[in-house]
Design an enzyme around this catalytic site. Structure first.
Site, mmCIF file in Angstrom:
data_model
loop_
_atom_site.group_PDB
_atom_site.id
_atom_site.type_symbol
_atom_site.label_atom_id
_atom_site.label_comp_id
_atom_site.label_asym_id
_atom_site.label_seq_id
_atom_site.Cartn_x
_atom_site.Cartn_y
_atom_site.Cartn_z
ATOM 1 N N CYS A 107 -5.488 41.114 -33.775
ATOM 2 C CA CYS A 107 -6.030 41.988 -32.729
ATOM 3 C C CYS A 107 -5.783 41.477 -31.312
ATOM 4 O O CYS A 107 -5.891 42.223 -30.350
ATOM 5 C CB CYS A 107 -7.514 42.203 -32.987
ATOM 6 S SG CYS A 107 -7.787 42.755 -34.690
ATOM 7 N N HIS A 254 -9.696 45.721 -27.556
ATOM 8 C CA HIS A 254 -9.225 46.011 -28.913
ATOM 9 C C HIS A 254 -10.230 46.942 -29.570
ATOM 10 O O HIS A 254 -11.438 46.691 -29.528
ATOM 11 C CB HIS A 254 -9.091 44.708 -29.710
ATOM 12 C CG HIS A 254 -9.074 44.933 -31.176
ATOM 13 N ND1 HIS A 254 -8.125 45.722 -31.779
ATOM 14 C CD2 HIS A 254 -9.920 44.537 -32.166
ATOM 15 C CE1 HIS A 254 -8.380 45.782 -33.068
ATOM 16 N NE2 HIS A 254 -9.455 45.078 -33.334
ATOM 17 N N ASN A 284 -8.875 51.299 -37.030
ATOM 18 C CA ASN A 284 -8.516 50.048 -36.363
ATOM 19 C C ASN A 284 -7.092 49.673 -36.786
ATOM 20 O O ASN A 284 -6.862 49.285 -37.926
ATOM 21 C CB ASN A 284 -9.531 48.977 -36.776
ATOM 22 C CG ASN A 284 -9.205 47.594 -36.242
ATOM 23 O OD1 ASN A 284 -8.088 47.322 -35.811
ATOM 24 N ND2 ASN A 284 -10.183 46.703 -36.290
#
Lengths: 327, 78
Positions: A107, A254, A284
């Site tokens: 991430c 993120h 995600n």
């Protein structure tokens, strides 16, 4: 900064998950995690395949000979070796006198990539960089792991960075804390631990799904890491750039999940109007969430020329990276 | 924070409508308590008491008295 992205065609909706898992709460997942659906790579579609499509899109109408380096961020590479970036160079018919490497980050990967691109261009190693992020985390996740299947989606992004762009990328705050390695990990399959043929999948002492051949995420610990560290990362990034929250036009973290981001926003006291929180149709996508968000914000004029945007990526490692860019 | 206020705020944080919370309420018995509820507990305790609960501590919570013990008895007024 020219950005394009690609999402696989197959969509896994909350309703699909409801049909697979007894008691799956579609409405709650959408409300709390902020996810309605995610795109999933097909069995024969890899991070390289997705990166290739995203790269073709960003290179359309562009002089490919200007690219002097490929930086490829992935934790789901096609092979142990060779390097995915080398294969991508050939697929894109880029010149052979360029640099190319993969780097293994999650991430934090896109912001890390910006720092590496800035260093490469500033030191005149190359003039332009193709920065690629591409993940098929779905292939790391056990089919029975409904928590992680709810959260993660697959996707790829490609960004072209030139010397003009890097002048608009300010100072960085990078960080690492390997004590968190066990909290987001695929334990088996590389050289420390072989794939277990008698697959163990059970719950750990915290009730979290475990299969050592697959992705394990200790959500509570990741949440703790985030709320303990990210407020300070934002503060330090602003200090390093002699900026304050008031002088920042927009903030893109993120996109882990809606609940975590909303809690962070309140904790750091970021106005809602300046804060991106949207993974409704993507889930995600790991290192791709930030470039996808930038692209979306440019498309709908949420961010505009001259705006200062703070970016912060954080997660697996633990690893984090933040900076400010001017659009 | 007073004990009653603690129960009300916790119920609000976990969006609990099915149960009235008390010291004997067993967290895992609450319908609304799931993996997203765990995030809710972490956020609630961090926001109100500046205490970080790790995953093992969260897993050890039985009734709400045990949660209060983790936060620190002195932080809840009787």
């Amino acid at each position: 900064m020219k950005i394009e992205y690609y999402l696989p065609e197959t969509i896994l909706s909350n309703d699909d998950l409801f049909l697979q898992f007894e008691g799956f709460e579609s409405a709650k997942v959408e409300l709390k995690l902020g996810i309605m659906e995610r795109h999933i790579a097909s069995d024969n579609e890899t991070a390289l395949d997705m990166a290739y499509i995203a790269s073709l899109k960003v290179l359309e109408g562009y002089d490919k000979n200007k690219i002097g380096f490929i930086l490829f961020c992935t934790q789901s590479p096609d092979y142990y070796l060779p390097t995915t970036a080398c294969i991508l160079q050939n697929m894109l018919s880029l010149p052979s006198n360029i640099g190319a490497l993969d780097y293994n980050l999650g991430c934090s990967g896109f912001v890390y990539g910006l720092s590496l691109a800035k260093a490469l261009i500033s030191s005149k190693i190359c003039e332009e960089v193709l920065l690629v992020t591409s993940e098929t985390y779905s292939k790391h996740i056990h089919p029975s792991d409904r928590a992680n299947r709810s959260i993660f989606g697959d996707g790829a992004t490609a960004t072209i960075l030139s010397s003009t762009d890097i002048n608009k990328i300010f100072n960085f705050e990078l960080g690492t804390d390997g004590r968190g390695k066990d909290n987001l990990i695929v334990k088996n399959g590389a050289f420390r631990n072989k794939i277990q043929t008698e697959l163990l999948h059970e719950k750990d002492e915290n009730g979290i799904f475990v299969s050592n051949n697959h992705l394990y995420m200790n959500g509570p610990e990741i949440f703790n890491f985030t709320i303990e560290n990210i407020p300070n990362v934002v503060k330090t990034t602003l200090e390093k750039n002699n900026l304050s929250l008031d002088t920042i036009d927009y903030i893109i973290f993120h996109q882990a999940n809606k609940y975590m981001l909303e809690y962070l926003r309140k904790k750091i006291k970021i106005p809602e109007s300046k804060f991106y929180n949207n993974i409704l149709t993507t889930g995600n996508t790991v290192s791709s969430t930030i470039p996808i968000a930038i692209k979306e914000c440019l498309n709908n004029y949420t961010i505009n020329k001259g705006d200062k945007v703070l970016l912060a990526g954080f997660g697996v490692g633990y690893s984090w990276a933040a900076t400010v860019i001017e659009i | 924070m007073k004990r009653q206020e603690f129960y009300l705020k916790l119920a609000d944080a976990l969006e609990i409508t099915s149960t009235t919370l008390s010291s004997n309420t067993i967290l895992s018995d609450i319908d609304e308590y799931d993996s997203m509820g765990v995030m809710g507990i972490i956020a609630f305790v961090d926001e109100n008491f500046d205490v970080k609960l790790n995953a093992k501590q969260i897993a050890s919570i039985t009734d709400l008295d045990s949660l209060i013990n983790l936060i620190g008895l002195g932080k809840i007024e009787e």
